[in-house]
Design a protein around this motif. Structure first.
Motif, PDB file in Angstrom:
ATOM      1  N   UNK A  59      30.726  63.911  31.868  1.00 59.99           N
ATOM      2  CA  UNK A  59      31.276  65.207  31.485  1.00 59.99           C
ATOM      3  C   UNK A  59      32.548  65.010  30.677  1.00 59.99           C
ATOM      4  N   UNK A  60      32.658  65.744  29.569  1.00 58.70           N
ATOM      5  CA  UNK A  60      33.891  65.787  28.773  1.00 58.70           C
ATOM      6  C   UNK A  60      34.253  67.238  28.558  1.00 58.70           C
ATOM      7  N   UNK A  61      35.517  67.548  28.798  1.00 61.01           N
ATOM      8  CA  UNK A  61      36.014  68.893  28.509  1.00 61.01           C
ATOM      9  C   UNK A  61      37.249  68.774  27.624  1.00 61.01           C
ATOM     10  N   UNK A  62      37.421  69.760  26.769  1.00 58.58           N
ATOM     11  CA  UNK A  62      38.592  69.844  25.891  1.00 58.58           C
ATOM     12  C   UNK A  62      39.448  71.011  26.346  1.00 58.58           C
ATOM     13  N   UNK A  63      40.757  70.784  26.330  1.00 58.14           N
ATOM     14  CA  UNK A  63      41.701  71.823  26.741  1.00 58.14           C
ATOM     15  C   UNK A  63      43.074  71.494  26.183  1.00 58.14           C
ATOM     16  N   UNK A  64      43.912  72.514  26.095  1.00 60.04           N
ATOM     17  CA  UNK A  64      45.304  72.310  25.697  1.00 60.04           C
ATOM     18  C   UNK A  64      46.081  71.913  26.952  1.00 60.04           C
ATOM     19  N   UNK A  65      46.456  70.653  27.031  1.00 57.89           N
ATOM     20  CA  UNK A  65      47.146  70.126  28.209  1.00 57.89           C
ATOM     21  C   UNK A  65      48.633  69.886  27.948  1.00 57.89           C
ATOM     22  N   UNK A  66      49.147  70.481  26.890  1.00 57.57           N
ATOM     23  CA  UNK A  66      50.560  70.257  26.539  1.00 57.57           C
ATOM     24  C   UNK A  66      51.505  70.775  27.622  1.00 57.57           C
ATOM     25  N   UNK A  67      51.198  71.901  28.228  1.00 63.15           N
ATOM     26  CA  UNK A  67      52.065  72.423  29.281  1.00 63.15           C
ATOM     27  C   UNK A  67      52.100  71.467  30.477  1.00 63.15           C
ATOM     28  N   UNK A  68      50.945  70.957  30.865  1.00 68.85           N
ATOM     29  CA  UNK A  68      50.879  70.014  31.983  1.00 68.85           C
ATOM     30  C   UNK A  68      51.671  68.748  31.691  1.00 68.85           C
TER      31      UNK A  68
ATOM     32  N   UNK B  83      54.349  68.555  30.144  1.00 71.39           N
ATOM     33  CA  UNK B  83      55.775  68.852  30.302  1.00 71.39           C
ATOM     34  C   UNK B  83      56.152  69.149  31.755  1.00 71.39           C
ATOM     35  N   UNK B  84      55.301  69.922  32.449  1.00 74.47           N
ATOM     36  CA  UNK B  84      55.667  70.387  33.793  1.00 74.47           C
ATOM     37  C   UNK B  84      55.323  69.402  34.904  1.00 74.47           C
ATOM     38  N   UNK B  85      54.283  68.579  34.694  1.00 66.65           N
ATOM     39  CA  UNK B  85      53.805  67.657  35.721  1.00 66.65           C
ATOM     40  C   UNK B  85      53.261  68.403  36.935  1.00 66.65           C
ATOM     41  N   UNK B  86      52.700  69.611  36.703  1.00 69.16           N
ATOM     42  CA  UNK B  86      52.124  70.417  37.787  1.00 69.16           C
ATOM     43  C   UNK B  86      50.607  70.503  37.631  1.00 69.16           C
ATOM     44  N   UNK B  87      49.899  70.310  38.731  1.00 65.02           N
ATOM     45  CA  UNK B  87      48.440  70.363  38.735  1.00 65.02           C
ATOM     46  C   UNK B  87      47.914  71.709  38.238  1.00 65.02           C
ATOM     47  N   UNK B  88      48.624  72.788  38.547  1.00 68.70           N
ATOM     48  CA  UNK B  88      48.174  74.126  38.154  1.00 68.70           C
ATOM     49  C   UNK B  88      48.149  74.319  36.635  1.00 68.70           C
ATOM     50  N   UNK B  89      48.803  73.423  35.891  1.00 72.39           N
ATOM     51  CA  UNK B  89      48.884  73.538  34.443  1.00 72.39           C
ATOM     52  C   UNK B  89      47.868  72.668  33.701  1.00 72.39           C
ATOM     53  N   UNK B  90      46.971  72.054  34.443  1.00 73.65           N
ATOM     54  CA  UNK B  90      45.967  71.190  33.820  1.00 73.65           C
ATOM     55  C   UNK B  90      44.572  71.570  34.301  1.00 73.65           C
ATOM     56  N   UNK B  91      43.591  70.827  33.857  1.00 74.81           N
ATOM     57  CA  UNK B  91      42.219  70.967  34.345  1.00 74.81           C
ATOM     58  C   UNK B  91      42.049  69.941  35.454  1.00 74.81           C
ATOM     59  N   UNK B  92      41.856  70.414  36.658  1.00 75.72           N
ATOM     60  CA  UNK B  92      41.740  69.542  37.826  1.00 75.72           C
ATOM     61  C   UNK B  92      40.373  68.848  37.812  1.00 75.72           C
ATOM     62  N   UNK B  93      40.364  67.530  37.659  1.00 79.76           N
ATOM     63  CA  UNK B  93      39.091  66.823  37.596  1.00 79.76           C
ATOM     64  C   UNK B  93      38.348  66.841  38.927  1.00 79.76           C
ATOM     65  N   UNK B  94      39.049  67.090  40.024  1.00 77.59           N
ATOM     66  CA  UNK B  94      38.367  67.257  41.314  1.00 77.59           C
ATOM     67  C   UNK B  94      37.529  68.537  41.277  1.00 77.59           C
ATOM     68  N   UNK B  95      38.066  69.581  40.681  1.00 77.94           N
ATOM     69  CA  UNK B  95      37.332  70.839  40.518  1.00 77.94           C
ATOM     70  C   UNK B  95      36.095  70.622  39.637  1.00 77.94           C
ATOM     71  N   UNK B  96      36.261  69.869  38.549  1.00 78.11           N
ATOM     72  CA  UNK B  96      35.127  69.575  37.669  1.00 78.11           C
ATOM     73  C   UNK B  96      34.028  68.826  38.426  1.00 78.11           C
ATOM     74  N   UNK B  97      34.412  67.824  39.184  1.00 81.66           N
ATOM     75  CA  UNK B  97      33.430  67.044  39.951  1.00 81.66           C
ATOM     76  C   UNK B  97      32.728  67.915  40.976  1.00 81.66           C
ATOM     77  N   UNK B  98      33.458  68.831  41.582  1.00 82.22           N
ATOM     78  CA  UNK B  98      32.884  69.757  42.559  1.00 82.22           C
ATOM     79  C   UNK B  98      31.812  70.643  41.896  1.00 82.22           C
ATOM     80  N   UNK B  99      32.106  71.138  40.709  1.00 84.35           N
ATOM     81  CA  UNK B  99      31.131  71.958  39.977  1.00 84.35           C
ATOM     82  C   UNK B  99      29.872  71.148  39.685  1.00 84.35           C
TER      83      UNK B  99
END
Length: 118
Positions: free
Chosen positions: A32-41, A43-59
């Motif tokens: 699986x490959x996903x594209x997203x704007x991860x620039x905020x993550x 800078x912030x170093x917060x999980x809520x600002x990125x795409x959680x790969x655990x969530x992707x694996x769960x799907x």
């Protein structure tokens, strides 16, 4: 735009058109490959600002558990669910490979790749 990749998620399940495939099951690899704007993550170093790969694996794991005759159907369900649940994702590409398919020959795997964007 950034990319998150999950490589060779190994799953045993029962997809296929043949009755034997439903009863016996097979090993599958999902990439699986996903594209997203991860620039905020970045800078912030917060999980809520990125795409959680655990969530992707769960799907992937949940959708692969739902029996389908065609890998195309499973692949599109995975993509649709990613877009429904993860707003940051703008593009998704999934490849599902059935290992040692029962096609009457010495074939290591058959694969289907599905991709989509918002």
């Amino acid at each position: 735009m950034s990319t998150i990749t999950l490589k060779n998620i190994r799953i045993f399940t029962n997809h296929g058109c043949l009755i034997e495939e439903e009863k016996i099951g097979s090993d599958y690899l999902v990439n699986l490959k996903v594209k997203a704007d991860l620039s905020k993550a970045s800078e912030t170093d917060h999980l809520k600002d990125t795409v959680d790969y655990v969530h992707l694996q769960h799907i992937v794991k949940n959708e692969m558990a739902v029996r389908s005759k065609l890998l195309e159907h499973v692949g599109q369900r995975i993509i649709d669910r990613i877009f429904q649940e993860i707003d940051l994702v703008t593009k998704a590409k999934v490849t599902i490979s059935k290992l040692n398919p029962p096609i009457g020959g010495d074939v290591e795997e058959v694969s289907v790749t599905m991709k989509s964007q918002r």
